[in-house]
Design a protein around this motif. Structure first.
Motif, short mmCIF file in Angstrom:
data_model
loop_
_atom_site.label_atom_id
_atom_site.label_comp_id
_atom_site.label_asym_id
_atom_site.label_seq_id
_atom_site.Cartn_x
_atom_site.Cartn_y
_atom_site.Cartn_z
N SER A 168 0.86 -1.17 0.00
CA SER A 168 0.00 0.00 0.00
C SER A 168 0.90 1.23 0.00
O SER A 168 2.12 1.13 0.20
CB SER A 168 -0.93 0.02 1.23
N GLU A 169 0.27 2.39 -0.24
CA GLU A 169 1.06 3.63 -0.19
C GLU A 169 1.42 3.99 1.24
O GLU A 169 2.54 4.40 1.53
CB GLU A 169 0.29 4.76 -0.86
N TRP A 170 0.44 3.87 2.14
CA TRP A 170 0.64 4.11 3.56
C TRP A 170 0.09 2.91 4.34
O TRP A 170 -0.86 2.27 3.90
CB TRP A 170 -0.12 5.35 4.03
N THR A 171 0.65 2.65 5.50
CA THR A 171 0.05 1.67 6.40
C THR A 171 0.50 1.95 7.83
O THR A 171 1.60 2.47 8.06
CB THR A 171 0.44 0.23 6.00
N ASN A 206 -4.70 3.31 0.33
CA ASN A 206 -4.39 3.07 -1.09
C ASN A 206 -3.78 1.68 -1.25
O ASN A 206 -2.61 1.51 -1.62
CB ASN A 206 -3.46 4.15 -1.65
N TYR A 207 -4.60 0.71 -0.96
CA TYR A 207 -4.20 -0.70 -0.90
C TYR A 207 -3.87 -1.23 -2.30
O TYR A 207 -4.53 -0.88 -3.29
CB TYR A 207 -5.33 -1.52 -0.28
N ASN A 208 -2.85 -2.07 -2.38
CA ASN A 208 -2.43 -2.68 -3.64
C ASN A 208 -3.33 -3.88 -3.93
O ASN A 208 -3.04 -5.00 -3.50
CB ASN A 208 -0.96 -3.09 -3.56
N GLU A 209 -4.40 -3.66 -4.67
CA GLU A 209 -5.38 -4.72 -4.90
C GLU A 209 -4.90 -5.78 -5.88
O GLU A 209 -5.29 -6.95 -5.79
CB GLU A 209 -6.68 -4.10 -5.43
N ASP A 210 -4.05 -5.39 -6.85
CA ASP A 210 -3.66 -6.35 -7.89
C ASP A 210 -2.34 -7.03 -7.59
O ASP A 210 -1.74 -7.65 -8.46
CB ASP A 210 -3.58 -5.67 -9.26
N ASP A 211 -1.85 -6.89 -6.34
CA ASP A 211 -0.65 -7.61 -5.90
C ASP A 211 0.56 -7.31 -6.78
O ASP A 211 1.34 -8.19 -7.13
CB ASP A 211 -0.90 -9.12 -5.87
N GLY A 212 0.72 -6.04 -7.15
CA GLY A 212 1.92 -5.64 -7.87
C GLY A 212 1.86 -5.79 -9.37
O GLY A 212 2.88 -5.68 -10.04
N ALA A 213 0.67 -6.04 -9.95
CA ALA A 213 0.58 -6.23 -11.39
C ALA A 213 0.70 -4.91 -12.16
O ALA A 213 0.98 -4.91 -13.34
CB ALA A 213 -0.74 -6.91 -11.75
N SER A 214 0.50 -3.79 -11.48
CA SER A 214 0.66 -2.48 -12.12
C SER A 214 1.60 -1.65 -11.27
O SER A 214 2.05 -2.06 -10.21
CB SER A 214 -0.70 -1.79 -12.25
N ASP A 215 1.91 -0.45 -11.77
CA ASP A 215 2.82 0.44 -11.05
C ASP A 215 2.09 1.46 -10.20
O ASP A 215 2.73 2.34 -9.61
CB ASP A 215 3.73 1.17 -12.05
N PHE A 253 -0.80 2.51 -7.13
CA PHE A 253 -1.63 2.08 -6.02
C PHE A 253 -3.09 2.41 -6.33
O PHE A 253 -3.40 3.32 -7.09
CB PHE A 253 -1.21 2.80 -4.73
N SER A 254 -4.00 1.68 -5.70
CA SER A 254 -5.42 1.96 -5.87
C SER A 254 -5.82 3.13 -4.97
O SER A 254 -5.02 3.62 -4.16
CB SER A 254 -6.23 0.72 -5.51
N ASN A 255 -7.06 3.55 -5.11
CA ASN A 255 -7.60 4.59 -4.22
C ASN A 255 -8.45 3.98 -3.11
O ASN A 255 -9.17 4.69 -2.42
CB ASN A 255 -8.45 5.57 -5.03
N ASP A 256 -8.35 2.67 -2.96
CA ASP A 256 -9.15 1.97 -1.97
C ASP A 256 -8.30 1.61 -0.75
O ASP A 256 -7.08 1.51 -0.83
CB ASP A 256 -9.74 0.69 -2.57
N ASP A 257 -8.98 1.41 0.35
CA ASP A 257 -8.30 1.07 1.60
C ASP A 257 -8.65 -0.36 2.02
O ASP A 257 -9.57 -0.97 1.48
CB ASP A 257 -8.70 2.04 2.71
N ALA A 258 -7.91 -0.86 2.99
CA ALA A 258 -8.17 -2.19 3.54
C ALA A 258 -7.73 -2.22 4.99
O ALA A 258 -6.91 -1.39 5.42
CB ALA A 258 -7.44 -3.27 2.73
N TRP A 259 -8.27 -3.16 5.73
CA TRP A 259 -7.86 -3.32 7.13
C TRP A 259 -7.75 -4.80 7.46
O TRP A 259 -8.34 -5.65 6.80
CB TRP A 259 -8.83 -2.62 8.08
N LYS A 260 -6.97 -5.07 8.52
CA LYS A 260 -6.68 -6.45 8.89
C LYS A 260 -6.61 -6.54 10.42
O LYS A 260 -6.03 -5.67 11.08
CB LYS A 260 -5.34 -6.88 8.28
N ILE A 261 -7.19 -7.60 10.97
CA ILE A 261 -7.09 -7.86 12.40
C ILE A 261 -6.70 -9.33 12.58
O ILE A 261 -6.96 -10.16 11.71
CB ILE A 261 -8.40 -7.57 13.16
N GLY A 262 -6.06 -9.62 13.71
CA GLY A 262 -5.64 -11.00 13.93
C GLY A 262 -5.26 -11.26 15.38
O GLY A 262 -5.17 -10.35 16.21
#
Length: 349
Positions: free
Chosen positions: A263-266, A290-299, A301-310
């Motif tokens: 992502s751009e920021w985390t 700005n989460y990387n949705e395509d796992d590095g397939a493009s140069d 970042f997206s304009n979408d966000d994501a979150w993770k808990i564990g």
């Protein structure tokens, strides 16, 4: 012939035969001197002198059994990963590390070799060189893990991208609880530009500093990927608070690169609770801007966000025998939510 004559004749014949065989008599060899293994305590526990030398050697390693849970598990240890539809996969790993040290006029000369064998099944296995490097007077050269391989203690955070094991040359200055250094890395397993390149083969430069001050530990690192002409900066710190340790981390990437492109920021946080001498419970969370949705397939970042808990649970069953379990949930704006985890048993020696 009387008895006396018979005895005298037998004795004479025996003397003649003995004299004829004297040159061929078997003589027992002197035993070789034995040099027993001596303990070497100059570099810590576990070292011993290699017989006949002043080099100290330490042998250590572990055996790991792990079951991964999550969608589309793949065979590990195959010559090429084979995708599957199974939601779980078990594998076993054996790793051994040899560390050799000796004194020189420049300080300790260290050599490390780490050999690893992964078995996903009888048919899919691989043996790899996990690390091999030379270290002297702060200089290190070889195949080793970068500062980007460091992370928080739990299994929720994503604070590096791609491989963190490189052929590198590094200098690290250390004084007490402080260190600082620079590393030049060959980046062959990371992000490559969206210009038709099939594989990356470029150079990265990383800077790192860190240390400890009382109950607080810190690390600040940066990496610049010369092929992508982009870089990333990461800060991480932990502090002992109450019954556990609070950990915080943040990463910024100027663009997708081999050091970080998730992502751009985390920002990430965890609290490692030492419930007992043997039990540690670590909840964690991370937010991606700005989460990387395509796992590095493009140069880009997206304009979408994501979150993770564990949640990660570590338990020491007995000396040198450990269990670890983790479960993590990821949810993004334009990606399917996914739950992953694993259970691990590990015997160290």
């Amino acid at each position: 012939m009387n008895i006396k004559s018979l005895l005298l004749g037998s004795a004479a014949a025996l003397a003649v035969v003995s004299g004829a065989q004297a040159a061929d008599a078997i003589v027992a060899a002197e035993p070789e001197p034995v040099e027993y293994v001596r303990v070497c305590d100059a570099y810590g526990t576990g070292y011993f002198y290699i017989p006949g030398t002043e080099t100290c050697l330490k042998i250590e390693g572990y055996i790991r059994f792990q079951v991964d849970v999550g969608p589309q598990q793949v065979n590990k240890g195959a010559s090429g990963d084979i995708g599957g539809t199974s939601d779980w996969d078990a594998f076993t790993r054996g790793q051994v590390q040899f560390t050799a040290k000796s004194d020189t006029e420049y300080g300790p000369l260290t050599g490390v070799i780490v050999l690893q064998h992964n078995g996903d099944s009888a048919a899919y296995q691989n043996a790899i060189l996990d690390s091999a490097y030379i270290d002297i007077a702060g200089f290190r050269a070889g195949l080793f893990y970068s500062w980007w391989d460091d992370g928080l203690s739990g299994e929720t955070d994503v604070l590096a991208s791609h491989e963190t094991l490189h052929n590198s040359i590094r200098y690290q200055y250390e004084s007490g609880d402080f260190y600082a250094g620079i590393s030049v890395d060959e980046l062959e397993d990371g992000h490559f530009p969206d210009d038709g390149s099939e594989v990356p083969n470029n150079v990265g430069v990383a800077l790192g500093l860190g240390g400890k001050a009382g109950a607080f530990t810190y690390q600040v690192i940066g990496g610049y990927d010369t092929d992508n002409e982009e870089g990333a900066i990461r800060g991480m710190g932990t502090v002992a608070i109450g019954p556990g340790t609070l950990g915080l981390a943040a990463v910024w990437a100027s663009g997708q690169n081999s050091y970080y492109d998730a992502s751009e920021w985390t920002i990430a946080a965890e609290y490692a609770i030492q419930a007992t001498d043997k039990l540690k419970i670590t909840p964690g969370a991370q937010y991606f801007f700005n989460y990387n949705e395509d796992d590095g397939a493009s140069d880009d970042f997206s304009n979408d966000d994501a979150w993770k808990i564990g949640l990660t649970v570590d338990y020491q069953i007995t000396d040198n025998f450990y269990a670890k379990a983790t479960v993590n949930y990821l949810d993004g704006d334009n990606v399917d939510d996914v739950t992953t985890g694993y259970f691990r048993l590990q015997r160290a020696f």
